[in-house]
Design a protein around this motif. Structure first.
Motif, short mmCIF file in Angstrom:
data_model
loop_
_atom_site.label_atom_id
_atom_site.label_comp_id
_atom_site.label_asym_id
_atom_site.label_seq_id
_atom_site.Cartn_x
_atom_site.Cartn_y
_atom_site.Cartn_z
N ASN A 1 0.76 -1.18 -0.07
CA ASN A 1 -0.06 0.07 0.09
C ASN A 1 0.66 1.16 0.03
O ASN A 1 2.10 1.41 0.51
CB ASN A 1 -0.81 -0.13 1.39
CG ASN A 1 -0.14 -0.07 2.69
OD1 ASN A 1 0.49 0.99 2.80
ND2 ASN A 1 -0.22 -1.32 3.08
N SER B 1 2.57 2.54 3.34
CA SER B 1 4.02 2.14 3.56
C SER B 1 4.96 2.48 2.66
O SER B 1 6.24 2.84 3.33
CB SER B 1 3.98 0.53 3.39
OG SER B 1 3.20 -0.18 4.49
N GLN C 1 5.86 5.99 3.90
CA GLN C 1 6.71 6.25 5.11
C GLN C 1 8.14 5.86 4.92
O GLN C 1 8.87 6.56 5.50
CB GLN C 1 5.99 5.36 6.22
CG GLN C 1 6.75 5.20 7.70
CD GLN C 1 6.10 4.29 8.27
OE1 GLN C 1 5.18 3.25 8.01
NE2 GLN C 1 6.03 4.41 9.70
N ARG C 2 8.37 4.95 4.03
CA ARG C 2 9.80 4.34 3.82
C ARG C 2 10.67 5.36 2.85
O ARG C 2 11.70 5.51 3.00
CB ARG C 2 9.72 2.88 3.29
CG ARG C 2 9.25 2.11 4.44
CD ARG C 2 9.38 0.58 3.66
NE ARG C 2 8.95 -0.55 4.66
CZ ARG C 2 8.82 -1.69 4.55
NH1 ARG C 2 9.20 -2.11 3.20
NH2 ARG C 2 8.41 -2.32 5.34
N THR D 1 4.72 -8.77 1.46
CA THR D 1 5.27 -7.70 2.29
C THR D 1 5.98 -6.78 1.13
O THR D 1 6.70 -7.19 0.42
CB THR D 1 6.32 -8.49 3.16
OG1 THR D 1 5.50 -9.32 3.98
CG2 THR D 1 6.89 -7.34 4.01
N THR E 1 11.99 -3.70 1.38
CA THR E 1 12.72 -2.82 1.79
C THR E 1 13.45 -2.05 0.88
O THR E 1 13.95 -0.54 1.18
CB THR E 1 13.60 -3.20 2.99
OG1 THR E 1 14.72 -4.16 2.34
CG2 THR E 1 12.84 -3.80 4.14
#
Length: 353
Positions: free
Chosen positions: A54, A57, A60-61, A335, A338
């Protein structure tokens, strides 16, 4: 174009994505044409809801407070393509505050003063963060596309005006007839010689091109689409008939893997099946789909050399697997990665209806 970034990404199985000057007020750029806000693009879903990926996320990262989308795998640089992803994803999620922040940073730091295009790369570590003034056409296309969507979603004429200016600049400055085909150049500088023109097939962002064909310069865009489909259908190399990240088109129309780049179906070309499948161009996807179906998804290599048959010793990133899943209708990684490039591709794969 971005050598250091591609070297970094090769080690992590990410996705290669390319990206000036002083800020200018939006009304300095161009006036809207009569139909610039009249085209209603199909609605995008809230990004990644069905795939566990989404916008919240991703934001934010990878989004800084000032609206810069940060490439955390390449020294914290930014690209016009990354900014375009932020615009597209925030628009899809209905996050206008984030959209306006991303747009403001993009216009202030990457907008060229001479033409309605964007510098492709911003390096905050450098004395001149935008030393290379060239553009990246895929980033420009997606920025214009996101602005067009935002103009219709939020009924904002300023977005429509800027989108139209970018589309017109691409049509007049980045389209070239070579070997009887009207091609989409990857950038303003460095892709044409007396003998050949180098093209990146993943820069054909079909949903954006389809929308542009309904606006001004419609005849140009229809020809770009028709010739681009023929080009990519012909750009199938090796035993598995795969496109390469970069291809050369000679002045006679002959097509071959780019002479000065590895002949790989890799970090760029993986976006070819994504943009083709989400736009309903299944014929362009079929050879890739057939190859992917021949092995478990976790064994698909990050790249394959279409000449030697050699493949990467590491598999696709989560972003690459998201593209495979979208293309094959399989289960996507749930998920968010990163690494910026893998996460961006995950979100992009989930963004189109």
């Amino acid at each position: 174009m971005d050598v250091d970034r591609r070297q970094v990404m090769a080690g992590m199985g990410g996705l290669a994505i390319a990206g000036c000057s002083k800020a200018r007020a939006p009304d300095d750029r161009a006036l809207a044409t009569e139909n610039s806000a009249a085209i209603e693009p199909p609605a995008l879903p809230a990004t990644g809801a069905a795939n566990g990926v989404n916008w919240a996320s991703f934001k934010q990262r990878f989004m800084a407070d000032d609206g810069r989308i940060v490439d955390n795998g390449n020294g914290g640089v930014s690209h016009s393509e990354g900014q375009s992803y932020g615009l597209l994803l925030s628009q899809a999620a209905g996050d206008r505050a984030a959209f306006d922040k991303i747009l403001a940073w993009t216009e202030a730091k990457l907008a060229r003063p001479d033409v309605a295009l964007y510098v492709w790369r911003y390096d905050p570590r450098a004395a001149n963060p935008v030393a290379d003034r060239n553009n990246a056409t895929d980033g420009d296309l997606l920025i214009a596309y996101a602005l067009a969507r935002a103009a219709n979603k939020w009924r904002e004429p300023r977005y429509a005006a800027r989108s139209r200016a970018i589309v017109d600049a691409i049509a007049t400055r980045l389209v070239k007839t070579v070997g009887g085909r009207m091609l989409l150049l990857p950038g303003l500088d460095g892709f044409s010689t007396a003998a050949r023109t180098t093209i990146n097939p993943c820069y054909y962002v079909w949903p954006a091109l389809d929308l542009f064909a309904k606006t001004g310069n419609a005849a140009v865009w229809r020809r770009v689409i028709t010739d681009g489909e023929a080009l990519i259908a012909a750009a199938r190399f090796g035993a598995h008939r795969l496109p390469t990240d970069w291809i050369d088109v000679s002045n006679t129309g002959a097509i071959a893997p780019a002479a000065d780049k590895p002949p790989r179906f890799g970090f760029d070309a993986i976006r070819v099946p994504l943009f083709a499948s989400v736009s309903g161009r299944s014929a362009l996807v079929e050879p890739i789909r057939t190859w992917w179906r021949s092995m478990p998804i976790e064994q698909i290599p990050a790249w394959t050399d279409v000449v030697s048959g050699q493949s990467a010793e590491y598999p696709l990133s989560a972003g690459g697997r998201a593209v495979v899943s979208r293309t094959l209708g399989a289960h996507a990684p749930a998920t968010l990665a990163t690494d910026y490039y893998a996460a961006a591709l995950q979100c992009l794969a989930a963004a189109f209806p």
